[in-house]
Design an enzyme around this catalytic site. Structure first.
Site, short mmCIF file in Angstrom:
data_model
loop_
_atom_site.label_atom_id
_atom_site.label_comp_id
_atom_site.label_asym_id
_atom_site.label_seq_id
_atom_site.Cartn_x
_atom_site.Cartn_y
_atom_site.Cartn_z
N GLU A 166 -2.15 -1.75 -5.18
CA GLU A 166 -3.37 -1.08 -5.59
C GLU A 166 -3.02 -0.21 -6.62
OE1 GLU A 166 -6.63 0.26 -2.18
OE2 GLU A 166 -5.32 2.04 -2.94
N ASP A 193 0.79 -1.29 -0.21
CA ASP A 193 -0.08 -0.01 -0.05
C ASP A 193 1.03 1.16 0.07
OD1 ASP A 193 -2.19 1.57 0.06
OD2 ASP A 193 -2.37 1.66 2.34
N ASP A 232 -2.70 1.34 6.98
CA ASP A 232 -1.66 1.20 5.86
C ASP A 232 -1.41 -0.42 5.76
OD1 ASP A 232 -1.41 3.92 4.81
OD2 ASP A 232 -0.76 4.12 6.93
#
Length: 160
Positions: free
Chosen positions: A70, A10, A143
């Site tokens: 992502e 992330d 996170d």
């Protein structure tokens, strides 16, 4: 059977979440997860360097074969999107250097994989990751739980 080791990332310039999951058969287990936090007062190049140095050590330790990040999203602030792009590019380069297969998942499909709801909150994602991976009293930054979810989605897609 050799397990698949998935690294979930992330990315962020002040907090980069990471997770390493091992998949044997259809069972995932946690190897490691946390947040890399470079010094906020440092220039971007030093923050990127710190993130990559730390990920390099973790890759040497856990030896993943694939990583998932992502997909980039459109931020309201163009500068924030540009900085995120720098972090993503550095992480992608690191993955390439280590010959890791690369997957990208959009935020909605990650949430759908984990919770069954593409609009789930960060709290819901963290709660489901705790339940799916059997993490007792998971007390970590979003996170890190997001990185766990990204790794999970990389392993299982929308199948769960």
């Amino acid at each position: 059977m050799t397990p698949t080791i998935m690294m979930g990332i992330d990315p962020g310039s002040y907090a980069t979440g990471f997770a390493f999951l091992s998949l044997t058969g259809n069972k995932a287990s946690v190897l490691d997860y946390e947040v890399i936090r470079p010094q906020k007062n440092k220039e971007l190049i030093f923050r990127i360097g710190h993130i990559i140095d730390e990920l390099e050590k973790l890759i040497a330790l856990h030896k993943p074969t694939v990583f998932c990040m992502e997909k980039a999203f459109f931020a309201k602030n163009a500068n924030s999107a540009l900085v995120l792009g720098h972090i993503r590019g550095a992480v992608m380069s690191l993955g390439f250097r280590h010959n890791l297969a690369f997957l990208e998942k959009d935020p909605r499909s990650i949430k759908l994989s984990v919770t069954g709801n593409g609009a789930a909150s960060k709290e819901q994602v963290a709660n489901m990751m705790s339940r799916l991976l059997g993490i007792q009293n998971m007390d970590c930054a979003f996170d890190a739980s997001d990185a766990l979810a990204i790794a999970w989605a990389g392993l299982f897609g929308n199948n769960r």
